[in-house]
Motif scaffolding. Sequence first.
Motif, PDB file in Angstrom:
ATOM      1  N   ARG A  10       0.816  -1.219   0.000  1.00  0.00           N
ATOM      2  CA  ARG A  10       0.000   0.000   0.000  1.00  0.00           C
ATOM      3  C   ARG A  10       0.847   1.266   0.000  1.00  0.00           C
ATOM      4  O   ARG A  10       0.345   2.355  -0.242  1.00  0.00           O
ATOM      5  CB  ARG A  10      -0.964  -0.006   1.186  1.00  0.00           C
ATOM      6  N   HIS A  11       2.162   1.127   0.244  1.00  0.00           N
ATOM      7  CA  HIS A  11       3.040   2.293   0.279  1.00  0.00           C
ATOM      8  C   HIS A  11       3.732   2.571  -1.056  1.00  0.00           C
ATOM      9  O   HIS A  11       4.501   3.521  -1.167  1.00  0.00           O
ATOM     10  CB  HIS A  11       4.092   2.138   1.381  1.00  0.00           C
ATOM     11  N   VAL A  12       3.466   1.743  -2.066  1.00  0.00           N
ATOM     12  CA  VAL A  12       4.077   1.965  -3.376  1.00  0.00           C
ATOM     13  C   VAL A  12       3.359   3.104  -4.090  1.00  0.00           C
ATOM     14  O   VAL A  12       2.138   3.094  -4.230  1.00  0.00           O
ATOM     15  CB  VAL A  12       4.040   0.675  -4.236  1.00  0.00           C
ATOM     16  N   ARG A  13       4.149   4.077  -4.529  1.00  0.00           N
ATOM     17  CA  ARG A  13       3.637   5.213  -5.301  1.00  0.00           C
ATOM     18  C   ARG A  13       4.565   5.409  -6.496  1.00  0.00           C
ATOM     19  O   ARG A  13       5.781   5.539  -6.317  1.00  0.00           O
ATOM     20  CB  ARG A  13       3.631   6.509  -4.478  1.00  0.00           C
ATOM     21  N   ASN A  14       4.023   5.399  -7.689  1.00  0.00           N
ATOM     22  CA  ASN A  14       4.825   5.585  -8.912  1.00  0.00           C
ATOM     23  C   ASN A  14       6.003   4.613  -8.977  1.00  0.00           C
ATOM     24  O   ASN A  14       7.128   4.995  -9.276  1.00  0.00           O
ATOM     25  CB  ASN A  14       5.322   7.031  -9.027  1.00  0.00           C
ATOM     26  N   ASN A  15       5.748   3.326  -8.669  1.00  0.00           N
ATOM     27  CA  ASN A  15       6.754   2.259  -8.672  1.00  0.00           C
ATOM     28  C   ASN A  15       7.866   2.464  -7.650  1.00  0.00           C
ATOM     29  O   ASN A  15       8.932   1.879  -7.759  1.00  0.00           O
ATOM     30  CB  ASN A  15       7.367   2.057 -10.068  1.00  0.00           C
ATOM     31  N   CYS A  16       7.656   3.305  -6.651  1.00  0.00           N
ATOM     32  CA  CYS A  16       8.662   3.540  -5.613  1.00  0.00           C
ATOM     33  C   CYS A  16       8.022   3.449  -4.231  1.00  0.00           C
ATOM     34  O   CYS A  16       6.827   3.641  -4.074  1.00  0.00           O
ATOM     35  CB  CYS A  16       9.275   4.937  -5.779  1.00  0.00           C
ATOM     36  N   CYS A  17       8.854   3.190  -3.250  1.00  0.00           N
ATOM     37  CA  CYS A  17       8.391   3.132  -1.862  1.00  0.00           C
ATOM     38  C   CYS A  17       8.218   4.549  -1.318  1.00  0.00           C
ATOM     39  O   CYS A  17       9.176   5.332  -1.299  1.00  0.00           O
ATOM     40  CB  CYS A  17       9.402   2.359  -1.019  1.00  0.00           C
ATOM     41  N   SER A  18       7.025   4.848  -0.871  1.00  0.00           N
ATOM     42  CA  SER A  18       6.754   6.189  -0.353  1.00  0.00           C
ATOM     43  C   SER A  18       7.210   6.362   1.103  1.00  0.00           C
ATOM     44  O   SER A  18       7.212   7.482   1.621  1.00  0.00           O
ATOM     45  CB  SER A  18       5.263   6.511  -0.470  1.00  0.00           C
ATOM     46  N   ILE A  19       7.612   5.259   1.753  1.00  0.00           N
ATOM     47  CA  ILE A  19       8.083   5.340   3.151  1.00  0.00           C
ATOM     48  C   ILE A  19       9.504   4.775   3.277  1.00  0.00           C
ATOM     49  O   ILE A  19       9.894   4.266   4.315  1.00  0.00           O
ATOM     50  CB  ILE A  19       7.125   4.605   4.113  1.00  0.00           C
ATOM     51  N   TYR A  20      10.278   4.870   2.213  1.00  0.00           N
ATOM     52  CA  TYR A  20      11.587   4.216   2.157  1.00  0.00           C
ATOM     53  C   TYR A  20      12.451   4.507   3.391  1.00  0.00           C
ATOM     54  O   TYR A  20      13.014   3.590   3.978  1.00  0.00           O
ATOM     55  CB  TYR A  20      12.335   4.627   0.884  1.00  0.00           C
ATOM     56  N   ALA A  21      12.533   5.750   3.800  1.00  0.00           N
ATOM     57  CA  ALA A  21      13.373   6.104   4.951  1.00  0.00           C
ATOM     58  C   ALA A  21      12.898   5.450   6.247  1.00  0.00           C
ATOM     59  O   ALA A  21      13.698   5.184   7.146  1.00  0.00           O
ATOM     60  CB  ALA A  21      13.416   7.622   5.123  1.00  0.00           C
ATOM     61  N   ASN A  22      11.614   5.144   6.334  1.00  0.00           N
ATOM     62  CA  ASN A  22      11.033   4.558   7.549  1.00  0.00           C
ATOM     63  C   ASN A  22      10.414   3.190   7.298  1.00  0.00           C
ATOM     64  O   ASN A  22       9.527   2.776   8.038  1.00  0.00           O
ATOM     65  CB  ASN A  22       9.977   5.512   8.124  1.00  0.00           C
ATOM     66  N   ARG A  23      10.891   2.480   6.278  1.00  0.00           N
ATOM     67  CA  ARG A  23      10.300   1.186   5.917  1.00  0.00           C
ATOM     68  C   ARG A  23      10.535   0.154   7.015  1.00  0.00           C
ATOM     69  O   ARG A  23      11.500   0.257   7.770  1.00  0.00           O
ATOM     70  CB  ARG A  23      10.849   0.711   4.579  1.00  0.00           C
ATOM     71  N   PRO A  24       9.651  -0.850   7.106  1.00  0.00           N
ATOM     72  CA  PRO A  24       9.792  -1.871   8.159  1.00  0.00           C
ATOM     73  C   PRO A  24      11.003  -2.780   7.932  1.00  0.00           C
ATOM     74  O   PRO A  24      11.547  -2.855   6.824  1.00  0.00           O
ATOM     75  CB  PRO A  24       8.487  -2.657   8.063  1.00  0.00           C
ATOM     76  N   LEU A  25      11.404  -3.492   8.970  1.00  0.00           N
ATOM     77  CA  LEU A  25      12.587  -4.346   8.949  1.00  0.00           C
ATOM     78  C   LEU A  25      12.575  -5.372   7.808  1.00  0.00           C
ATOM     79  O   LEU A  25      13.603  -5.535   7.142  1.00  0.00           O
ATOM     80  CB  LEU A  25      12.770  -5.043  10.306  1.00  0.00           C
ATOM     81  N   PRO A  26      11.467  -6.094   7.542  1.00  0.00           N
ATOM     82  CA  PRO A  26      11.513  -7.050   6.427  1.00  0.00           C
ATOM     83  C   PRO A  26      11.882  -6.384   5.097  1.00  0.00           C
ATOM     84  O   PRO A  26      12.593  -6.972   4.284  1.00  0.00           O
ATOM     85  CB  PRO A  26      10.102  -7.631   6.373  1.00  0.00           C
ATOM     86  N   CYS A  27      11.436  -5.174   4.897  1.00  0.00           N
ATOM     87  CA  CYS A  27      11.785  -4.449   3.672  1.00  0.00           C
ATOM     88  C   CYS A  27      13.255  -4.042   3.680  1.00  0.00           C
ATOM     89  O   CYS A  27      13.931  -4.116   2.654  1.00  0.00           O
ATOM     90  CB  CYS A  27      10.901  -3.218   3.503  1.00  0.00           C
TER      91      CYS A  27
END
Length: 131
Positions: A10-27
């Motif tokens: 649900r955090h993917v926007r325009n083929n990119c992670c919209s929460i990359y700096a705060n992404r969860p550990l599995p990511c």
Amino acid sequence: ASKAGGVTCRHVRNNCCSIYANRPLPCKAFTCEWLEGYGSVQDRPDQSGLILQEGVNPSMNKMVLTVWCTNALVMFGKRMREVRAEYLAKRMPVVCIPTSGSVHIYVPKGMQVPEFTHTQEAQPIEMHLDQ
């Protein structure tokens, strides 16, 4: 909260992670082949639509290349055919997982794989034996 396999985050926007700096550990722990040095700039997942990862597939008990494809165009496109041929030549099965539709498993000629009819995500499977 974790997401189901084969479902776009649900955090993917325009083929990119919209929460990359705060992404969860599995990511944070996930490493694709591009980050490990495979390919060129055109193979970058946000450019190619292909996310490649080598590893042991527990269902097959073999090293495989798993490819998550953002759409059917990239799944059956020229670059995917080239990658698939490269890994089949290395005698490594290739598992292509689209965001929807059938999972395609490509198996090198003469290699035996277990019989199964669906993945954990209950997506149908299409087997392809290299000729």
